[in-house]
Design an enzyme around this catalytic site. Structure first.
Site, PDB file in Angstrom:
ATOM      1  CG  HIS A   1       2.984   4.064  -2.108  1.00 50.45           C
ATOM      2  ND1 HIS A   1       1.882   3.615  -1.416  1.00 50.45           N
ATOM      3  CD2 HIS A   1       3.638   2.946  -2.532  1.00 50.45           C
ATOM      4  CE1 HIS A   1       1.867   2.286  -1.426  1.00 50.45           C
ATOM      5  NE2 HIS A   1       2.923   1.858  -2.091  1.00 50.45           N
TER       6      HIS A   1
ATOM      7  CG  ASP B   1       0.785  -1.878  -5.887  1.00 50.08           C
ATOM      8  OD1 ASP B   1       1.605  -1.749  -6.815  1.00 50.08           O
ATOM      9  OD2 ASP B   1       1.118  -2.100  -4.708  1.00 50.08           O
TER      10      ASP B   1
ATOM     11  CG  HIS C   1       2.485  -2.298  -1.116  1.00 53.54           C
ATOM     12  ND1 HIS C   1       3.388  -2.571  -2.106  1.00 53.54           N
ATOM     13  CD2 HIS C   1       2.840  -3.041  -0.049  1.00 53.54           C
ATOM     14  CE1 HIS C   1       4.273  -3.461  -1.665  1.00 53.54           C
ATOM     15  NE2 HIS C   1       3.958  -3.755  -0.420  1.00 53.54           N
TER      16      HIS C   1
END
Length: 437
Positions: free
Chosen positions: A216, A253, A255
């Site tokens: 991220h 993942d 996300h």
């Protein structure tokens, strides 16, 4: 087996509702928060924890130059892994805690998946160097890197600081050093796997058991528990240090790996492919986000509906990941291995199982063998139920070793429900149509 989210012991201040609310905000600015204190203090580069009677430690001597692993050892091995648990980077009751990597290491030891039990089949890479500021600045702005280093003084004085509006990401006085070490661990694995591939058609697969996670983190700052983009840093290292021009990144993942996605969005030589839960944090990773300019077509996002599980992932691998990789013809495959899609994980609502991760690892290893001389390195991303995380990583190791899965000893079919097969197929077909697969 009971479904226990209490393993993470969320406090009232960081319950799931609070975390989800904080995750919706994406601005990036650094601010102190004096109401929290550092959970534990650790000496520079060294950390240990005792949990359930088992001590796990990581000790890196910065003065000692890493000794190269003999080529024979590298070519004999099937798995090479490194451990960077970031014991000094911890906020009490935060899901991305310093218990995560030790839980995995403890499980590997208990399940006899370490060099102690498997001899030459498994190598633990030790005494690797932290990444340099220049390594990090290959994908992050230098202002961010130097700014984070300076913020360590503030963290030292206050114990811990929250990096506001990043989902929620925190920093302690050890965060900068621990994050350099995590990134350096991945670079060392890339070096070892590439070196082994020069002498063997079946080099070991690497696995970086590291934190904080990275996918991220954006160019100018941290985000979503992530500090430095470990996979992105490794991709640039593979290109510039080893001449491996074409890098294929698989991110499974739960996300979307928005940081990695953004860093290579206009780059035709890095293919970023993400499967993630539709509508989950951080809200990016839409089908239509396929890259821009010269990089158009080198980004593929496959948002899957909530409730997707093993059947969905197997179909996604066969119908999307394999043909993409075959067409791209990578020189190395890097994997953002997030285990938060597990049915027991508290931060999302996919229903992958330990068996799902076994098949993913086995298939990715075979894909690397078929397409790029076996060069492949996994990087730990998410996974916040310590039990499902450790069992799933252990079964990943079994897949990479060629052992039989032991997922049936952990997975409980009673937790599973019917997958939304129609919506899954619609999602897969949409991705295939957009990318002419």
């Amino acid at each position: 087996m009971k479904r226990e989210h209490s393993l993470l012991q969320f406090s009232s201040s960081f319950g799931l509702e609070a975390i989800e609310a904080l995750m919706e905000v994406q601005a990036l600015r650094l601010s102190s928060f004096s109401g929290l204190k550092c959970f534990r203090k650790y000496s520079r580069w060294r950390g240990s924890t005792t949990r359930a009677g088992v001590c796990v430690s990581c000790s890196i001597d910065l003065e000692k130059q890493p000794e190269p692993i003999p080529i024979q050892n590298l070519t004999d091995a099937r798995v090479i892994y490194s451990v960077a648990p970031a014991m000094g980077h911890n906020q009490e009751a935060h899901p991305e805690s310093h218990f995560r990597v030790p839980a995995i290491v403890t499980a590997l030891e208990k399940m006899e998946l370490t060099p102690k039990f498997r001899g030459s089949e498994i190598i633990e890479l030790t005494n690797f160097k932290p990444a340099s500021v220049d390594d990090i600045a290959n994908v992050h702005s230098k202002a961010y890197v130097t700014g984070l280093e300076k913020a360590m003084d503030e963290a030292s004085q206050q114990g811990i600081i929250l990096i506001e509006n990043t989902g929620p990401t925190y920093a302690t006085q050890m965060t900068f050093q621990d994050s350099l070490l995590a990134a350096g661990s991945g670079l060392a694995l890339v070096d070892s796997v590439v070196e082994a591939s020069k002498h063997s058609q079946n080099p070991p697969t690497g696995f970086a058991l590291i934190r904080p996670p990275g996918h991220h983190a954006v160019q100018k700052g941290p985000m979503g528990f992530c500090v430095f983009g470990n996979v992105a840093i490794a991709a640039r290292h593979a290109q510039r240090q080893h001449g491996l021009k074409r890098v294929f990144i698989i991110d499974f993942d739960v996300h979307h790996g928005n940081g990695t996605h953004d860093m290579f969005y206009d780059d035709p030589d890095v293919f970023f492919l993400s499967t993630h839960q539709n509508g989950s944090y951080p809200g990016t990773g839409k089908f239509e986000e396929v890259g821009v300019g010269a990089g158009e077509g080198a980004t593929l996002n496959l948002p899957l509906p909530g409730g997707s599980g093993d059947i969905a992932m197997r179909a996604a691998f066969d119908e999307v990941i394999v043909p993409c990789a075959q067409r791209f013809k990578p020189d190395i495959i890097l994997v953002s291995a997030g285990y938060d899609g597990h049915v027991l994980d508290p931060l999302a609502s996919l229903q992958y199982t330990t068996a799902t991760y076994y098949s993913l690892a086995a298939n990715i290893k075979q894909l690397a063998k078929d397409l790029c001389g076996g060069r492949c390195v996994f990087f730990l991303e998410g996974g916040y139920n310590l039990e499902s995380l450790s069992h799933s990583v252990a079964d990943t190791f079994r897949a990479l070793l060629g052992d039989k899965s032991k997922a049936s000893e952990f997975d409980n079919p009673a937790f599973l429900y019917e997958e939304p097969s129609t919506r899954v197929q619609q999602a897969i077909q949409r991705a295939k149509h957009l990318h002419s697969l």
